[in-house]
Design an enzyme around this catalytic site. Structure first.
Site, PDB file in Angstrom:
ATOM      1  CG  HIS A 251      -1.913   1.056   1.299  1.00  0.00           C
ATOM      2  ND1 HIS A 251      -1.753   2.225   2.010  1.00  0.00           N
ATOM      3  CD2 HIS A 251      -3.131   1.132   0.712  1.00  0.00           C
ATOM      4  CE1 HIS A 251      -2.832   2.969   1.870  1.00  0.00           C
ATOM      5  NE2 HIS A 251      -3.688   2.335   1.088  1.00  0.00           N
TER       6      HIS A 251
ATOM      7  CB  SER B 299      -8.583 -12.807  -1.762  1.00  0.00           C
ATOM      8  OG  SER B 299      -8.759 -11.462  -2.165  1.00  0.00           O
TER       9      SER B 299
HETATM   10  C1  LIG Z   1      -6.473   0.196   2.967  1.00  0.00           C
HETATM   11  C2  LIG Z   1      -5.116  -0.314   3.190  1.00  0.00           C
HETATM   12  C3  LIG Z   1      -4.211   0.373   4.002  1.00  0.00           C
HETATM   13  C4  LIG Z   1      -4.507   1.715   4.570  1.00  0.00           C
HETATM   14  O1  LIG Z   1      -5.489   1.643   5.498  1.00  0.00           O
HETATM   15  P1  LIG Z   1      -6.311   2.945   5.926  1.00  0.00           P
HETATM   16  O2  LIG Z   1      -7.231   2.394   6.935  1.00  0.00           O
HETATM   17  O3  LIG Z   1      -6.981   3.448   4.671  1.00  0.00           O
HETATM   18  O4  LIG Z   1      -5.338   3.929   6.467  1.00  0.00           O
HETATM   19  C5  LIG Z   1      -2.995  -0.200   4.252  1.00  0.00           C
HETATM   20  N1  LIG Z   1      -2.670  -1.385   3.726  1.00  0.00           N
HETATM   21  C6  LIG Z   1      -3.507  -2.072   2.929  1.00  0.00           C
HETATM   22  C7  LIG Z   1      -3.073  -3.404   2.394  1.00  0.00           C
HETATM   23  C8  LIG Z   1      -4.753  -1.559   2.624  1.00  0.00           C
HETATM   24  O5  LIG Z   1      -5.566  -2.231   1.814  1.00  0.00           O
END
Ligand SMILES: *Cc1c(COP(=O)(O)O)cnc(C)c1O
Length: 380
Positions: free
Chosen positions: A120, A323
């Site tokens: 991410h 998933s």
């Molecule tokens: C959505 C997501 C995040 C970020 O999470 P938030 O709650 O939007 O800050 C981090 N890692 C992954 C794999 C995600 O899908």
């Protein structure tokens, strides 16, 4: 003073817009099947969970008791004895990742963080903010980290205490980096388990894997040192939030004493949301384990259905094990815009979150994608 008619109208219009679009999302992982009406009355209080829920706090309007129960629940879910764990309710997955990386960097201040290309985007921000050295590792075609490249990069770095950022469900492809494989490869390369750190980013799948029959390894018993999960994704909350869980022995090393609130603080922000622990608390009390398992099984079944129906229409859709993210070739802009889909590197995905009780929206999307494909292959 009451709001002017004009301003009141603006709010009313936004209300109607929210009602109309309440269940819009097919392309994002936010579940919308919740009802927290029971908690609306708490909106009149300035609840603030400044500091650590485990400590005495002068600020009386806190929801620490509820936060503690939430943390007990997640310690249990992620297989660490509560007394050996410490964590808190965050603003979301990003803050959980930041906390895990911060903890790892305090343990190994000069070390390098290794993360895959499919990680991410929040992690690229975190390494800048924390000024951690970092290396990006190749991914396998299904979105998992490339274990050969991970080991090659760790070896080439000469790092004695590498920090490994493992994805438990990537954002785009829903892939899970295999913690067992990583630890076996590290052992084969001569590392002791206490030599390195693994943070697990389980933003979406952290609330799926505990409820499936054959989960990929992801929890403390499997070997992670910390884990973050989002509350507004699989669980579903009206305000973004999340949970991070780490090992108490590591967290004790980063505690900061603050005379102003007469407490120790280990969290990242000062004031913390006091309402979101109530939402998470209600969510975990609302469902029994079996009910949550059934809710998640429904989502997985919908994902399976979507893959089969895409394939029947000649579209090469697929998903990773356990998933709810169904991946397919990105359709025309007109189609992905119409369905508000997230797209990346030639892929689009649909996420079968829990508010999709029937297949109507999924069917409509698949029909549009199939028609789009036929149009495009005729034109070619
Ligand atoms: C959505 C997501 C995040 C970020 O999470 P938030 O709650 O939007 O800050 C981090 N890692 C992954 C794999 C995600 O899908």
């Amino acid at each position: 003073m009451p709001l002017s008619i004009e301003n009141q109208n603006k709010l009313d219009a936004f209300w109607a817009y929210c009602v109309k679009n309440q269940y819009f999302n097919l392309g994002y992982p936010e579940s919308a099947d919740f009802d927290y009406g029971n908690l609306e009355r708490f909106m009149r209080f300035s609840i603030n969970n400044c500091g650590d829920w485990a400590e005495y706090c002068n600020y009386l309007l806190n929801s620490f008791d509820f936060e503690k129960e939430v943390m007990e629940f997640f310690a249990d879910l992620f297989r660490i004895p509560f007394e050996d764990s410490w964590g808190y309710v965050t603003n979301g997955g990003t803050e959980g990742n930041m906390f895990g990386c911060y903890l790892a960097r305090e343990l190994y201040p000069d070390s390098t963080l290794f993360y895959s290309k499919d990680t991410h985007y929040s992690v690229a921000k975190i390494v800048k903010l924390l000024r951690i050295k970092s290396q990006v590792v190749e991914s396998l075609p299904n979105g998992e980290i490339d274990y050969d490249d991970l080991m090659a990069k760790i070896k080439a770095s000469g790092e004695e205490h590498p920090i490994i950022f493992a994805n438990i469900g990537t954002t785009v492809l829903g892939a899970v980096d295999n913690i067992d494989t990583i630890q076996n490869r590290m052992t084969a390369a001569g590392f002791k388990r206490s030599d390195y750190y693994i943070h697990a980013d389980a933003a979406l799948s952290g609330m799926i894997l505990p409820y499936v029959d054959h989960p990929q390894p992801f929890n403390f018993a499997d070997g992670v040192d910390s884990i973050g999960v989002s509350g507004h994704k699989m669980i579903g909350t009206p305000i973004p939030c999340g949970v991070v869980v780490a090992k108490r022995s590591n967290v004790d090393k980063i505690s900061v004493e603050i005379d102003y609130i007469a407490a120790h603080d280990k969290t990242i922000t000062g004031s913390r949301n006091g309402h979101t622990p109530l939402f998470l608390w209600q969510a975990i009390k609302y469902y029994t384990f079996e009910e949550q398992k059934a809710r998640i099984a429904h989502c997985l079944k919908m994902a399976e259905y979507a893959v089969a129906r895409f394939n029947k229409n000649g579209i090469d859709a697929w998903r990773n094990d356990n998933s709810i993210t169904v991946v397919f070739p990105c359709p025309s802009e007109e189609v992905w815009k119409k369905h508000c889909l997230a797209t990346s590197r030639g892929y689009a995905h649909l996420i079968t979150t829990a508010h999709h009780l029937d297949t109507d929206k999924i069917d409509a999307l698949i029909e549009d994608v199939a028609a789009d494909r036929n149009r495009r292959s005729k034109a070619a």
